[in-house]
Scaffold this active site. Structure first.
Site, mmCIF file in Angstrom:
data_model
loop_
_atom_site.group_PDB
_atom_site.id
_atom_site.type_symbol
_atom_site.label_atom_id
_atom_site.label_comp_id
_atom_site.label_asym_id
_atom_site.label_seq_id
_atom_site.Cartn_x
_atom_site.Cartn_y
_atom_site.Cartn_z
ATOM 1 N N ASP A 1 0.853 -1.188 0.000
ATOM 2 C CA ASP A 1 0.000 0.000 0.000
ATOM 3 C C ASP A 1 0.887 1.236 0.000
ATOM 4 O O ASP A 1 2.002 1.214 0.551
ATOM 5 C CB ASP A 1 -0.903 -0.004 1.234
ATOM 6 C CG ASP A 1 -2.188 0.792 1.021
ATOM 7 O OD1 ASP A 1 -3.262 0.196 0.983
ATOM 8 O OD2 ASP A 1 -2.095 2.033 0.888
ATOM 9 N N THR B 1 -11.613 2.612 -7.116
ATOM 10 C CA THR B 1 -12.097 3.094 -8.417
ATOM 11 C C THR B 1 -13.176 4.128 -8.140
ATOM 12 O O THR B 1 -14.372 3.856 -8.287
ATOM 13 C CB THR B 1 -12.649 1.950 -9.284
ATOM 14 O OG1 THR B 1 -13.547 1.145 -8.494
ATOM 15 C CG2 THR B 1 -11.527 1.071 -9.796
ATOM 16 N N ARG C 1 -17.715 7.758 3.384
ATOM 17 C CA ARG C 1 -17.706 8.010 1.946
ATOM 18 C C ARG C 1 -19.118 8.128 1.391
ATOM 19 O O ARG C 1 -19.959 7.271 1.605
ATOM 20 C CB ARG C 1 -16.937 6.906 1.221
ATOM 21 C CG ARG C 1 -15.439 7.008 1.381
ATOM 22 C CD ARG C 1 -14.717 5.874 0.702
ATOM 23 N NE ARG C 1 -14.937 4.599 1.371
ATOM 24 C CZ ARG C 1 -14.370 3.461 0.978
ATOM 25 N NH1 ARG C 1 -13.585 3.440 -0.084
ATOM 26 N NH2 ARG C 1 -14.598 2.343 1.651
ATOM 27 N N CYS D 1 -19.767 1.904 -2.879
ATOM 28 C CA CYS D 1 -20.260 1.031 -3.957
ATOM 29 C C CYS D 1 -21.519 1.549 -4.632
ATOM 30 O O CYS D 1 -21.519 1.887 -5.812
ATOM 31 C CB CYS D 1 -20.515 -0.375 -3.417
ATOM 32 S SG CYS D 1 -19.019 -1.307 -3.031
#
Length: 414
Positions: free
Chosen positions: A33, A85, A329, A258
């Site tokens: 990472d 992403t 998020r 998501c």
């Protein structure tokens, strides 16, 4: 199968649970990472995410180590890519994924298996990832194996995890697919798809299904309110049907990494083929508007109680996107707070899992003392029903507005 050396690129919410599961299965796992702090936490046995416990990390010892040095990937038999992403300004951003793939390219050697786990639009692994890896002069499917298997992690879900959630696997070739399936078969059941595009599309379909159904019930909640119908009682009644109906519940909006983002990957990919994905576009629009409707409802509740919105203090409870998690998020708390502030409302928040709520050009002050904040606020808005927010605690509020349908003492709710 024999123990393998496995590299996990990205050890966040999705990557770390799989890294732990594979290490528990007897493999030696190296987490790579670019976040130095996250790497230090993992190596110290302190989990940086709530999808893995400290005890799980400490039990693995040297079988799971983290590093900021990409050279650890060169010593691996398998490399899994679990890079973010994100969607930024309504458009997919694949640069974090492609940056991770370029790192893998620089360590790639003959005989390795590379699996992409990041959520992305169909055709990404073959059309974008494969050419980058083949810049090495190696050929996918011949010199190294290439496959796609989307992560399926649900933070805060104690019922389903890596071991009991089937893994979808698609490969560039049958041999690629079978090798990846054998790997994931160590930690759970595997479902094979015809190819990588089917596996990529499956993950986006899963989240589009949720986006669409949440949008349906969110819009339905607005209609119910206008017609003086209890939306919660209505959904409960409909869910008694033993077939043909799966209950979804309204809320303040859709958050997380998501549901608000993944369908947009297919929206953009479909548009490039001249095929609009109208259902996903409409669902996204409805869910994006839900927080603004909630803010409007809060102001109306204040005014109906004789308090001008611009002269009121509103306390937001639970600003993470999901109950009992620390992830903020795409949380609907942000657009709700912004909308309330634009109306002159003094906004504060409390959340046992979140230290700050901020955005470009604005923020909300955090209240450390829940009891005092409840007593001071003109209205308390429950956005997430964390375990800490028990009815006896919430009873200390001057006025409650509930967006979760789980607060029996609320004066107002969706």
């Amino acid at each position: 199968m024999a123990a393998q050396r496995i590299g996990m690129v990205g050890i966040g919410y999705a990557g770390l649970p799989m890294a732990v599961a594979l290490a528990q299965a007897g493999n030696r796992v190296y987490g790579y990472d670019i976040d130095y702090h996250r790497v230090e936490q993992v190596n110290a046995g302190r989990s940086p995410v709530d999808t893995v416990t400290d005890a799980e990390l400490r039990s693995l010892g040297p079988d799971l180590r983290a590093s900021v040095d990409p050279a650890v990937l060169g010593d691996c038999d398998v490399i899994l890519v679990c890079a973010p992403t994100p969607v930024e300004d309504g458009a997919p951003n694949l640069e974090p994924l492609l940056g991770a793939v370029r790192t893998v390219r620089d360590q790639l050697h003959r005989g390795q298996l590379v699996v992409v786990e990041s959520t992305t639009h169909p055709g990404t692994t073959d059309g974008l990832v494969r050419p980058v890896l083949e810049e090495t002069g190696l050929t996918a499917g011949a010199d190294f194996n290439l496959a796609y298997s989307p992560e399926r992690i649900d933070p805060g879900n104690a019922t389903f995890g890596v071991s009991n959630t089937p893994r979808v696997v698609g490969g560039l070739t049958t041999a690629c697919r079978d090798r990846a399936a054998e790997l994931y078969g160590q930690v759970g059941t595997v479902h094979l798809t015809r190819g990588m595009r089917e596996a990529e599309a499956a993950k986006i379909l899963e989240n589009t299904y949720r986006q669409v159904n949440i949008a349906l019930v969110n819009e339905f909640s607005q209609i119910c309110w206008a017609m003086d119908i209890d939306v919660w009682d209505t959904v409960h009644a409909a869910s008694t049907k033993p077939y043909g109906f799966a209950p979804f519940w309204p809320g303040a909006g859709v958050g997380g990494h998501c549901i608000p983002a993944d369908p947009l990957y297919l929206v953009h990919a479909a548009a490039s083929q001249g095929r609009p994905f109208r259902m996903a576009e409409t669902a996204h629009e409805i869910n994006e508007g839900q927080p603004l409707w909630v803010a409007d409802r809060v102001c109306k509740e204040l005014e109906s109680g004789g308090r001008a919105a611009a002269a009121s203090t509103v306390l937001l409870l639970g600003v993470t996107y999901k109950a009992d998690t620390a992830d903020i998020r795409h949380s609907p708390a942000e657009p709700i707070a912004r909308a309330l502030q634009e109306r002159g409302v003094r906004v504060r928040f409390h959340d046992p899992y979140a230290e700050e709520l901020s955005w470009r050009g604005g923020h909300v002050e955090r209240e450390p003392d829940l009891a005092a904040a409840l007593a001071e606020a003109d209205m308390t808005v429950v956005l997430q029903r964390h375990r800490e927010y028990e009815p006896k605690v919430l009873a200390g509020a001057r006025s409650l507005f509930d967006t979760t349908g789980k607060v029996p003492v609320a004066a107002g709710r969706l």
